[in-house]
Design a protein around this motif. Structure first.
Motif, mmCIF file in Angstrom:
data_model
loop_
_atom_site.group_PDB
_atom_site.id
_atom_site.type_symbol
_atom_site.label_atom_id
_atom_site.label_comp_id
_atom_site.label_asym_id
_atom_site.label_seq_id
_atom_site.Cartn_x
_atom_site.Cartn_y
_atom_site.Cartn_z
ATOM 1 N N MET A 1 1.110 -1.270 -0.524
ATOM 2 C CA MET A 1 -0.351 0.180 0.108
ATOM 3 C C MET A 1 0.969 1.570 0.329
ATOM 4 N N ALA A 2 0.717 2.373 -0.897
ATOM 5 C CA ALA A 2 1.919 3.265 -0.743
ATOM 6 C C ALA A 2 0.760 4.728 -0.360
ATOM 7 N N ILE A 3 2.216 5.231 0.099
ATOM 8 C CA ILE A 3 0.952 6.629 0.812
ATOM 9 C C ILE A 3 2.313 7.819 0.769
ATOM 10 N N GLU A 4 1.209 9.341 0.208
ATOM 11 C CA GLU A 4 2.398 9.606 -0.268
ATOM 12 C C GLU A 4 2.485 11.046 0.564
ATOM 13 N N VAL A 5 3.989 10.656 1.150
ATOM 14 C CA VAL A 5 4.386 11.953 2.411
ATOM 15 C C VAL A 5 4.817 13.289 2.281
ATOM 16 N N ARG A 6 4.850 14.041 1.802
ATOM 17 C CA ARG A 6 4.362 15.937 1.866
ATOM 18 C C ARG A 6 5.964 15.770 3.063
ATOM 19 N N ILE A 7 7.214 16.113 2.457
ATOM 20 C CA ILE A 7 8.362 17.074 2.967
ATOM 21 C C ILE A 7 8.370 18.032 3.371
ATOM 22 N N PRO A 8 8.932 18.550 4.465
ATOM 23 C CA PRO A 8 8.499 20.150 4.460
ATOM 24 C C PRO A 8 10.427 20.494 4.350
ATOM 25 N N THR A 9 10.849 21.451 3.777
ATOM 26 C CA THR A 9 11.656 21.616 3.305
ATOM 27 C C THR A 9 12.983 21.396 4.107
ATOM 28 N N ILE A 10 12.901 21.542 5.088
ATOM 29 C CA ILE A 10 14.049 21.761 6.992
ATOM 30 C C ILE A 10 14.639 19.980 6.512
ATOM 31 N N LEU A 11 13.279 19.561 6.336
ATOM 32 C CA LEU A 11 13.800 17.338 6.096
ATOM 33 C C LEU A 11 14.092 17.491 5.482
ATOM 34 N N ARG A 12 14.152 17.819 4.255
ATOM 35 C CA ARG A 12 14.183 17.053 2.802
ATOM 36 C C ARG A 12 15.457 16.800 2.633
ATOM 37 N N THR A 13 16.937 17.476 3.753
ATOM 38 C CA THR A 13 17.537 16.251 3.917
ATOM 39 C C THR A 13 17.830 14.961 3.674
ATOM 40 N N TYR A 14 16.755 15.118 4.778
ATOM 41 C CA TYR A 14 16.833 13.095 4.863
ATOM 42 C C TYR A 14 16.145 13.061 3.255
ATOM 43 N N THR A 15 16.011 12.899 2.859
ATOM 44 C CA THR A 15 14.868 12.918 1.770
ATOM 45 C C THR A 15 15.586 12.898 -0.200
ATOM 46 N N ASP A 16 16.769 12.836 0.680
ATOM 47 C CA ASP A 16 18.087 13.411 -0.899
ATOM 48 C C ASP A 16 16.895 14.997 -1.518
ATOM 49 N N GLY A 17 16.350 15.968 -0.502
ATOM 50 C CA GLY A 17 16.013 16.993 -1.322
ATOM 51 C C GLY A 17 14.412 16.738 -2.455
ATOM 52 N N ALA A 18 14.346 15.774 -1.859
ATOM 53 C CA ALA A 18 12.856 15.246 -2.637
ATOM 54 C C ALA A 18 11.488 15.536 -1.642
ATOM 55 N N LYS A 19 10.446 16.407 -2.754
ATOM 56 C CA LYS A 19 9.631 17.000 -1.921
ATOM 57 C C LYS A 19 8.298 16.316 -1.101
ATOM 58 N N ALA A 20 8.181 14.791 -1.906
ATOM 59 C CA ALA A 20 7.394 13.520 -1.519
ATOM 60 C C ALA A 20 7.773 12.702 -1.725
ATOM 61 N N VAL A 21 7.749 11.886 -0.840
ATOM 62 C CA VAL A 21 8.449 10.201 -0.698
ATOM 63 C C VAL A 21 7.322 9.108 -0.203
ATOM 64 N N ASP A 22 7.448 8.122 -0.804
ATOM 65 C CA ASP A 22 6.023 7.160 -0.291
ATOM 66 C C ASP A 22 6.820 5.907 -0.062
ATOM 67 N N ALA A 23 5.412 5.999 1.667
ATOM 68 C CA ALA A 23 5.830 4.905 2.340
ATOM 69 C C ALA A 23 4.573 3.695 2.132
ATOM 70 N N GLU A 24 4.931 3.488 3.502
ATOM 71 C CA GLU A 24 3.650 2.298 3.823
ATOM 72 C C GLU A 24 3.090 2.586 5.015
ATOM 73 N N GLY A 25 2.355 1.479 5.529
ATOM 74 C CA GLY A 25 1.808 1.399 6.967
ATOM 75 C C GLY A 25 0.531 1.301 6.883
ATOM 76 N N ALA A 26 -0.209 0.977 7.788
ATOM 77 C CA ALA A 26 -1.505 0.829 8.297
ATOM 78 C C ALA A 26 -1.399 1.845 9.432
ATOM 79 N N SER A 27 -0.694 2.392 10.010
ATOM 80 C CA SER A 27 -1.019 3.502 11.008
ATOM 81 C C SER A 27 0.210 4.312 10.976
#
Length: 90
Positions: free
Chosen positions: A1-27
């Protein structure tokens, strides 16, 4: 199950600059674990002492997770999760 996670600018250092990443989880808690597995270090910026950090706001489909059960908020395929740091000042 793919869920889009929008990342704020201040945390994009953890996502290699990506504004949005996919993650999974029922909670939300499972989603944050999935996010941290692919982007190490981001969880400690979102969670403190087993709960959401005070100045981090997370929304699921435009609803504040604090009103949806916090870390136990249920997620579904196709949901959009937005992480927003609180802004203060004057």
């Amino acid at each position: 199950m793919a869920i889009e996670v929008r990342i704020p600018t201040i945390l994009r250092t953890y996502t290699d600059g990506a504004k949005a990443v996919d993650a999974e989880g029922a909670s939300l808690a499972a989603l944050i674990d999935s996010l941290d597995a692919n982007h190490p270090g981001i969880k400690e910026r979102l969670i403190e002492n087993g709960d959401l950090r005070r100045f981090i706001n997370i929304y699921v489909n435009d609803e504040d997770v604090r009103f949806l059960g916090g870390l136990e908020a249920e997620l579904s395929d196709g949901d959009q999760v937005v992480v927003l740091p609180a802004v203060a000042g004057g």
